[in-house]
Design an enzyme around this catalytic site. Structure first.
Site, PDB file in Angstrom:
ATOM      1  N   ASP A  91      -6.122  -5.570   6.154  1.00 41.19           N
ATOM      2  CA  ASP A  91      -7.238  -4.874   5.519  1.00 41.19           C
ATOM      3  C   ASP A  91      -8.353  -5.873   5.223  1.00 41.19           C
ATOM      4  O   ASP A  91      -9.523  -5.679   5.569  1.00 41.19           O
ATOM      5  CB  ASP A  91      -6.708  -4.222   4.224  1.00 41.19           C
ATOM      6  CG  ASP A  91      -7.726  -3.353   3.531  1.00 41.19           C
ATOM      7  OD1 ASP A  91      -8.793  -3.078   4.123  1.00 41.19           O
ATOM      8  OD2 ASP A  91      -7.461  -2.933   2.392  1.00 41.19           O
ATOM      9  N   ASP A 124     -12.072  -6.778   7.461  1.00 41.04           N
ATOM     10  CA  ASP A 124     -13.413  -6.642   6.874  1.00 41.04           C
ATOM     11  C   ASP A 124     -14.195  -7.947   7.027  1.00 41.04           C
ATOM     12  O   ASP A 124     -15.401  -7.938   7.273  1.00 41.04           O
ATOM     13  CB  ASP A 124     -13.322  -6.260   5.388  1.00 41.04           C
ATOM     14  CG  ASP A 124     -13.235  -4.751   5.182  1.00 41.04           C
ATOM     15  OD1 ASP A 124     -12.626  -4.070   6.032  1.00 41.04           O
ATOM     16  OD2 ASP A 124     -13.774  -4.248   4.179  1.00 41.04           O
ATOM     17  N   LYS A 176       2.242 -14.930   4.751  1.00 47.25           N
ATOM     18  CA  LYS A 176       2.283 -15.897   3.660  1.00 47.25           C
ATOM     19  C   LYS A 176       3.759 -16.175   3.345  1.00 47.25           C
ATOM     20  O   LYS A 176       4.219 -16.086   2.199  1.00 47.25           O
ATOM     21  CB  LYS A 176       1.528 -15.312   2.440  1.00 47.25           C
ATOM     22  CG  LYS A 176       1.289 -16.270   1.311  1.00 47.25           C
ATOM     23  CD  LYS A 176       0.166 -17.259   1.543  1.00 47.25           C
ATOM     24  CE  LYS A 176       0.065 -18.224   0.376  1.00 47.25           C
ATOM     25  NZ  LYS A 176      -0.972 -19.253   0.560  1.00 47.25           N
ATOM     26  N   TYR A 188       0.808  -1.218   0.000  1.00 47.56           N
ATOM     27  CA  TYR A 188       0.000   0.000   0.000  1.00 47.56           C
ATOM     28  C   TYR A 188       0.844   1.273   0.000  1.00 47.56           C
ATOM     29  O   TYR A 188       0.348   2.356   0.243  1.00 47.56           O
ATOM     30  CB  TYR A 188      -0.961   0.011   1.196  1.00 47.56           C
ATOM     31  CG  TYR A 188      -2.095  -0.991   1.095  1.00 47.56           C
ATOM     32  CD1 TYR A 188      -2.220  -1.823  -0.008  1.00 47.56           C
ATOM     33  CD2 TYR A 188      -3.043  -1.098   2.100  1.00 47.56           C
ATOM     34  CE1 TYR A 188      -3.250  -2.745  -0.098  1.00 47.56           C
ATOM     35  CE2 TYR A 188      -4.079  -2.014   2.017  1.00 47.56           C
ATOM     36  CZ  TYR A 188      -4.176  -2.838   0.921  1.00 47.56           C
ATOM     37  OH  TYR A 188      -5.206  -3.752   0.839  1.00 47.56           O
ATOM     38  N   ASP A 209      -4.252 -17.495   4.013  1.00 46.26           N
ATOM     39  CA  ASP A 209      -5.419 -18.183   3.430  1.00 46.26           C
ATOM     40  C   ASP A 209      -6.093 -19.089   4.465  1.00 46.26           C
ATOM     41  O   ASP A 209      -7.317 -19.167   4.539  1.00 46.26           O
ATOM     42  CB  ASP A 209      -5.036 -18.949   2.154  1.00 46.26           C
ATOM     43  CG  ASP A 209      -3.717 -19.695   2.273  1.00 46.26           C
ATOM     44  OD1 ASP A 209      -3.003 -19.524   3.285  1.00 46.26           O
ATOM     45  OD2 ASP A 209      -3.390 -20.463   1.344  1.00 46.26           O
TER      46      ASP A 209
END
Ligand code: NAI
Ligand code: MG
Length: 334
Positions: A228, A232, A171, A123, A204
């Site tokens: 992020d 959510d 990850k 980002y 994941d």
């Protein structure tokens, strides 16, 4: 005591004044500075984040930011003002709790906190376009310094809020350098907090568990992008975006900011739920101003209003109550 209030776009213009009313009732001596930022500011003033918004935010230290409408296509001269403001103020951690609230869509027993690194990862805004637009790349940055900082915040919060466990989400199996560094540094920091349990999950798998068994999570410590997305997902278990709060925390600065966006589908109708903004302010009151009792009062007022009214996270369909009426009920419960 000062706070800089930036409404932004869409329902930001509705939920932020509502949350500000609640705060004024609670702390009457508070000085409120206001500034503009967002898409409307960009079209009116030519700048999404005018210098005044930055200056007043720095001056106040405490900021309440609504939401801004950022287009999903490149616009010359426009960059998301909240992403920029987080970077300028160096708010290194984004705290996103999901706690059970008495609304039908919430999952009982959920009480987790996503601690998201807030300044780097993909980002950073460093994207490249090659081959006339047919090849694009984004630059992922993970540093020891930023990871150490956010990891200490997560473990300190665990101690302060009597939470038992921090789950490091990454990850590193596919990105052994970038995510590998995040994982390694987070685990090093964990050793300095022997009273807090630590474990890890690939992102994941974390998403799978977030859907299947969200009550297994306590604190999640993760880089910017995964945080992020996972926060959510977690917000769905809290009941919905209308009630999901967040706080950006830095050195001597904090930005309270609801997780939701500008909600153009309902903007201007006076029916947006101000809960996410009010609970974001309660986090600022607790973690930035250290006023635990006042924060507790705000949270209890929200809880009781939701409990008595049988509302949904978006105040519809059976809610049938306006942002203003709902806010008044919360103020009455303070
Ligand atoms: P959104 O969060 O604005 O809306 C998603 C859905 O949730 C909509 O159906 C909306 O009506 C509902 N909703 C959200 N907040 C609500 C509330 N307080 N009360 C009742 N219902 C609520 O996400 P969306 O639609 O993907 O994005 C809209 C715009 O917001 C985009 O331009 C996006 O870039 C921007 N956005 C800005 C953010 C920020 O400024 N921090 C964060 C997320 C999106
Ligand atoms: Mg988001």
């Amino acid at each position: 005591m000062e706070i800089c209030v930036i409404e932004g776009d869409g329902i930001g213009k509705e939920v932020i004044p509502a949350a500000t009313e609640v705060l004024k009732s609670l702390i009457p001596e508070l000085t409120i500075l206001t500034a503009r930022a967002g898409w409307d500011a960009f079209t009116d003033l030519g700048e999404a984040l005018p210098e005044e918004a930055v200056t007043l935010s720095k001056k106040a230290g405490a900021v309440l930011f609504g939401a801004c409408s950022s287009p999903s296509y490149p616009v010359e001269g426009y960059a998301s003002p909240i992403v920029r403001l987080r970077r300028i103020l160096n708010t290194h951690a984004n705290l996103r709790p999901t706690t059970y609230l008495p609304i039908p869509t919430a999952r009982e027993g959920v009480n987790l906190l996503v601690v998201r690194e807030n300044t780097e990862d993909v980002y950073g805004g460093q994207e490249q376009v090659e081959e006339g637009g047919d090849r694009t790349t984004a630059y992922k940055v993970i540093t020891r310094q930023a990871t150490e900082r956010v990891a200490h915040t997560a473990f300190r919060l665990a101690q302060q809020s009597h939470r038992d466990r921090v789950t490091v989400v990454h990850k590193a199996n596919v990105l052994p350098q970038t995510d590998g560094l995040f994982r390694r540094v987070a685990m090093e920091v964990a050793e300095q907090y022997p009273d807090i349990e630590v474990d890890e999950l690939l992102v994941d798998t974390a998403a799978y568990w977030m859907v299947k068994e969200p009550t297994r999570f306590d604190i999640i410590l993760t880089p910017n992008q995964y945080g992020d997305i996972l926060s959510d997902m977690a917000a769905a278990w809290g009941g919905g975006l209308g009630v999901a709060p967040a706080l950006n925390l830095g050195e001597g600065v904090a930005i309270a900011e609801p997780v939701h966006g500008s909600a153009p589908d309902i903007a201007g109708r006076g029916i947006a739920n101000p809960t996410a903004s009010i609970l974001s302010l309660a986090m600022l009151v607790r973690y930035y101003w250290g006023m635990n009792e006042e924060a507790e009062r705000m949270e209890q007022a929200v809880y009781r209003t939701l409990d008595e009214g049988n509302y949904t996270a978006d105040l519809r369909p059976d809610g049938n109550i306006s942002t203003e009426e709902f806010t008044q009920q919360i103020i009455n419960h303070l």
